[in-house]
Design a protein around this motif. Structure first.
Motif, PDB file in Angstrom:
ATOM      1  N   PHE A 187       0.828  -1.201   0.000  1.00 21.73           N
ATOM      2  CA  PHE A 187       0.000   0.000   0.000  1.00 21.73           C
ATOM      3  C   PHE A 187       0.865   1.255   0.000  1.00 21.73           C
ATOM      4  O   PHE A 187       1.999   1.241   0.455  1.00 21.73           O
ATOM      5  CB  PHE A 187      -0.899   0.031   1.245  1.00 21.73           C
ATOM      6  CG  PHE A 187      -1.825  -1.133   1.338  1.00 21.73           C
ATOM      7  CD1 PHE A 187      -3.054  -1.092   0.719  1.00 21.73           C
ATOM      8  CD2 PHE A 187      -1.455  -2.274   2.027  1.00 21.73           C
ATOM      9  CE1 PHE A 187      -3.912  -2.173   0.796  1.00 21.73           C
ATOM     10  CE2 PHE A 187      -2.304  -3.362   2.101  1.00 21.73           C
ATOM     11  CZ  PHE A 187      -3.541  -3.310   1.477  1.00 21.73           C
ATOM     12  N   MET A 188       0.249   2.306  -0.460  1.00 24.16           N
ATOM     13  CA  MET A 188       0.891   3.607  -0.361  1.00 24.16           C
ATOM     14  C   MET A 188       1.043   3.962   1.117  1.00 24.16           C
ATOM     15  O   MET A 188       0.165   3.632   1.924  1.00 24.16           O
ATOM     16  CB  MET A 188      -0.008   4.633  -1.078  1.00 24.16           C
ATOM     17  CG  MET A 188       0.659   5.940  -1.385  1.00 24.16           C
ATOM     18  SD  MET A 188      -0.307   6.881  -2.579  1.00 24.16           S
ATOM     19  CE  MET A 188      -1.687   7.385  -1.602  1.00 24.16           C
ATOM     20  N   MET A 189       2.099   4.605   1.456  1.00 22.84           N
ATOM     21  CA  MET A 189       2.363   5.058   2.835  1.00 22.84           C
ATOM     22  C   MET A 189       2.565   3.898   3.808  1.00 22.84           C
ATOM     23  O   MET A 189       2.324   4.019   4.999  1.00 22.84           O
ATOM     24  CB  MET A 189       1.212   5.949   3.371  1.00 22.84           C
ATOM     25  CG  MET A 189       0.728   7.017   2.418  1.00 22.84           C
ATOM     26  SD  MET A 189       1.940   8.313   2.161  1.00 22.84           S
ATOM     27  CE  MET A 189       1.867   9.179   3.714  1.00 22.84           C
ATOM     28  N   SER A 190       2.942   2.713   3.292  1.00 28.75           N
ATOM     29  CA  SER A 190       3.227   1.584   4.192  1.00 28.75           C
ATOM     30  C   SER A 190       4.416   0.811   3.634  1.00 28.75           C
ATOM     31  O   SER A 190       4.463   0.511   2.443  1.00 28.75           O
ATOM     32  CB  SER A 190       2.011   0.670   4.296  1.00 28.75           C
ATOM     33  OG  SER A 190       2.328  -0.464   5.088  1.00 28.75           O
ATOM     34  N   ASP A 191       5.361   0.487   4.505  1.00 31.32           N
ATOM     35  CA  ASP A 191       6.564  -0.217   4.057  1.00 31.32           C
ATOM     36  C   ASP A 191       6.281  -1.677   3.732  1.00 31.32           C
ATOM     37  O   ASP A 191       6.905  -2.256   2.853  1.00 31.32           O
ATOM     38  CB  ASP A 191       7.662  -0.164   5.148  1.00 31.32           C
ATOM     39  CG  ASP A 191       8.143   1.257   5.371  1.00 31.32           C
ATOM     40  OD1 ASP A 191       7.931   2.075   4.465  1.00 31.32           O
ATOM     41  OD2 ASP A 191       8.697   1.530   6.450  1.00 31.32           O
ATOM     42  N   ASN A 222       0.880  -0.995   8.138  1.00 30.79           N
ATOM     43  CA  ASN A 222       0.466  -0.135   9.249  1.00 30.79           C
ATOM     44  C   ASN A 222      -1.016   0.229   9.131  1.00 30.79           C
ATOM     45  O   ASN A 222      -1.475   1.186   9.721  1.00 30.79           O
ATOM     46  CB  ASN A 222       1.338   1.128   9.280  1.00 30.79           C
ATOM     47  CG  ASN A 222       1.255   1.904   7.973  1.00 30.79           C
ATOM     48  OD1 ASN A 222       0.438   1.581   7.105  1.00 30.79           O
ATOM     49  ND2 ASN A 222       2.099   2.924   7.827  1.00 30.79           N
ATOM     50  N   LYS A 223      -1.763  -0.542   8.347  1.00 31.84           N
ATOM     51  CA  LYS A 223      -3.186  -0.270   8.138  1.00 31.84           C
ATOM     52  C   LYS A 223      -4.041  -1.332   8.847  1.00 31.84           C
ATOM     53  O   LYS A 223      -3.533  -2.360   9.264  1.00 31.84           O
ATOM     54  CB  LYS A 223      -3.497  -0.247   6.640  1.00 31.84           C
ATOM     55  CG  LYS A 223      -2.665   0.789   5.898  1.00 31.84           C
ATOM     56  CD  LYS A 223      -3.004   0.835   4.438  1.00 31.84           C
ATOM     57  CE  LYS A 223      -2.082   1.819   3.728  1.00 31.84           C
ATOM     58  NZ  LYS A 223      -2.151   3.177   4.266  1.00 31.84           N
ATOM     59  N   THR A 224      -5.341  -1.065   8.914  1.00 38.58           N
ATOM     60  CA  THR A 224      -6.261  -1.988   9.600  1.00 38.58           C
ATOM     61  C   THR A 224      -7.200  -2.652   8.586  1.00 38.58           C
ATOM     62  O   THR A 224      -7.787  -1.966   7.742  1.00 38.58           O
ATOM     63  CB  THR A 224      -7.117  -1.223  10.638  1.00 38.58           C
ATOM     64  OG1 THR A 224      -6.235  -0.578  11.555  1.00 38.58           O
ATOM     65  CG2 THR A 224      -8.039  -2.163  11.398  1.00 38.58           C
ATOM     66  N   VAL A 225      -7.309  -3.970   8.677  1.00 39.03           N
ATOM     67  CA  VAL A 225      -8.338  -4.680   7.900  1.00 39.03           C
ATOM     68  C   VAL A 225      -9.649  -4.519   8.664  1.00 39.03           C
ATOM     69  O   VAL A 225      -9.809  -5.043   9.771  1.00 39.03           O
ATOM     70  CB  VAL A 225      -7.983  -6.172   7.730  1.00 39.03           C
ATOM     71  CG1 VAL A 225      -9.113  -6.906   7.018  1.00 39.03           C
ATOM     72  CG2 VAL A 225      -6.667  -6.336   6.960  1.00 39.03           C
ATOM     73  N   SER A 338      -7.876   0.698   0.582  1.00 41.18           N
ATOM     74  CA  SER A 338      -7.780  -0.154  -0.603  1.00 41.18           C
ATOM     75  C   SER A 338      -8.406  -1.505  -0.307  1.00 41.18           C
ATOM     76  O   SER A 338      -8.765  -1.796   0.831  1.00 41.18           O
ATOM     77  CB  SER A 338      -6.318  -0.312  -0.998  1.00 41.18           C
ATOM     78  OG  SER A 338      -6.213  -1.013  -2.208  1.00 41.18           O
ATOM     79  N   ASP A 339      -8.553  -2.323  -1.343  1.00 37.24           N
ATOM     80  CA  ASP A 339      -9.087  -3.673  -1.181  1.00 37.24           C
ATOM     81  C   ASP A 339      -8.016  -4.690  -1.540  1.00 37.24           C
ATOM     82  O   ASP A 339      -7.170  -4.444  -2.383  1.00 37.24           O
ATOM     83  CB  ASP A 339     -10.289  -3.896  -2.098  1.00 37.24           C
ATOM     84  CG  ASP A 339     -11.508  -3.099  -1.653  1.00 37.24           C
ATOM     85  OD1 ASP A 339     -11.406  -2.423  -0.620  1.00 37.24           O
ATOM     86  OD2 ASP A 339     -12.530  -3.157  -2.349  1.00 37.24           O
ATOM     87  N   VAL A 340      -8.096  -5.846  -0.887  1.00 35.64           N
ATOM     88  CA  VAL A 340      -7.227  -6.979  -1.216  1.00 35.64           C
ATOM     89  C   VAL A 340      -8.156  -8.125  -1.589  1.00 35.64           C
ATOM     90  O   VAL A 340      -8.995  -8.532  -0.778  1.00 35.64           O
ATOM     91  CB  VAL A 340      -6.340  -7.373  -0.009  1.00 35.64           C
ATOM     92  CG1 VAL A 340      -5.413  -8.512  -0.383  1.00 35.64           C
ATOM     93  CG2 VAL A 340      -5.546  -6.172   0.490  1.00 35.64           C
ATOM     94  N   THR A 341      -8.045  -8.653  -2.819  1.00 37.99           N
ATOM     95  CA  THR A 341      -9.034  -9.626  -3.308  1.00 37.99           C
ATOM     96  C   THR A 341      -8.375 -10.868  -3.898  1.00 37.99           C
ATOM     97  O   THR A 341      -7.384 -10.757  -4.624  1.00 37.99           O
ATOM     98  CB  THR A 341      -9.914  -8.982  -4.404  1.00 37.99           C
ATOM     99  OG1 THR A 341     -10.488  -7.779  -3.889  1.00 37.99           O
ATOM    100  CG2 THR A 341     -11.030  -9.903  -4.847  1.00 37.99           C
TER     101      THR A 341
END
Length: 355
Positions: A187-191, A222-225, A338-341
């Motif tokens: 993702f953008m803004m995540s390593d 660093n994001k939340t599902v 964003s989505d992960v599919t």
């Protein structure tokens, strides 16, 4: 025999008898159609009695046929002269039963259905649609005519008796291992990325059976599902008369499972796609319907090697989509969501009944 199906022509001269309406495609061969026609030749004149089995694709309402437009295309048909009797099939137990039921002046017939023909499929009509549903159907018809196959000869409705039958396919006895799919998305803004893996225990499920899907999530980002959405799509490919292909969602279910940054989840989520949740969806493919009997979502089309797709009329397939709704944190918030599919193929069929 529990039930005999019969239909008499409007003039009373022909009565068609069948012992069953469902004929099973066993892949190597299809059940033989054995029936009987009882005749009363008083008003036949110089006409003969015939019986026909036809597999046809219907893509318009019957009332349009009256305007001179034919919305029915024969995929395959075969016909036999039944009176005066031209040939007699080898009698089966089904014939013996039907001949006893029909009585005198009754003539047996048999048809072999080729195993490269499609199974019965109907497309769900809309609430205001009238007449027969579009789709592939099989029909046994007995009628009076002067000649066996003269397209210019008009056959009166009152001189005809017909019964719709179904060609159905059961699930193979051997079930294969289940499909598996995985994805690793950054993702953008995540390593670091989110890993998603989905799998099923087997490759085939029965109509109405609960389908467990094993989900594994490793969220290194660093994001939340925020939640998991599982949907089932039915794709109907009408290959006979045009390249019509469309997809309808037959199930969409959300699960409130959250996976925080650097968290993991290993869980089995269960879904059950059924027709009762989709009664309003026009054009949804259903297993062939007889009268107003209840049916179910169409079974997956099992393609045989060497069979031309065009002969099959309608092809039905399913896929399951597993979608993670990932929300971005920080100042940008939803802008980096964003989505992960991933997708898994699904086969839906009927179990083979006990003999």
């Amino acid at each position: 025999m529990a039930k005999v199906f019969k239909k008499t022509s409007g003039n009373g001269g022909l009565t068609l008898y069948l012992g069953k309406r469902d004929y099973v495609d066993h892949v190597s061969a299809v059940d033989r159609v054995d029936g009987v026609v009882k005749v009363d030749p008083a008003d036949f004149g110089d006409r003969k009695a015939f019986v026909q089995l036809a597999c046809a694709f219907r893509y318009g309402s019957e009332d349009l046929d009256v305007m001179g437009l034919c919305f029915r295309k024969d995929i395959w048909f075969e016909q036999i002269q039944i009176y005066p009797e031209s040939s007699k099939p080898q009698l089966s137990a089904m014939h013996e039963t039907l001949l006893k039921k029909a009585g005198d002046n009754s003539f047996p017939f048999s048809f072999e259905i080729p195993n490269n023909l499609p199974c019965s499929v109907s497309l769900q009509p809309g609430p205001d649609d009238k007449g027969k549903a579009c789709g592939v159907d099989f029909e046994v018809k007995t009628y009076l005519a002067k000649e066996k196959n003269n397209p210019d000869e008009k056959i009166e409705k009152k001189d005809t008796a017909r019964l719709v039958i179904r060609k159905i396919q059961y699930a193979p006895s051997q079930v294969g291992s289940g499909p598996k799919a995985d994805i690793c998305k950054s993702f953008m803004m995540s390593d670091k990325p989110v890993h998603l893996e989905a799998s099923m225990e087997k490759d085939l499920y029965f109509h109405g059976e609960a389908i467990p899907i094993k989900i594994k999530i490793n969220n290194e980002s660093n994001k939340t599902v925020k939640k998991i959405k599982i949907s089932v799509d039915q794709t109907t490919d009408i290959v006979l008369y045009s390249a019509d292909k469309y997809t309808k969602t037959v199930l969409c279910q959300e699960f409130g499972e959250t996976v925080e940054a650097n968290g993991t989840l290993d869980k089995t989520l269960t879904i059950t796609p059924i027709l009762s949740e989709n009664k309003e969806k026009r054009g949804l493919a259903l297993d062939g319907r007889l009268k107003d009997e209840d049916t179910n979502l169409a079974s997956t089309t099992m393609l045989r090697q060497g069979v031309e797709k065009e002969v099959l009329g309608i092809l039905v397939s399913y896929k399951i989509k597993i979608n993670l709704m990932v929300a971005g944190g920080g100042l940008l918030g939803g802008l980096t969501a964003s989505d992960v599919t991933v997708e898994l193929p699904l086969n839906l069929m009927h179990p083979k009944p006990e003999e």
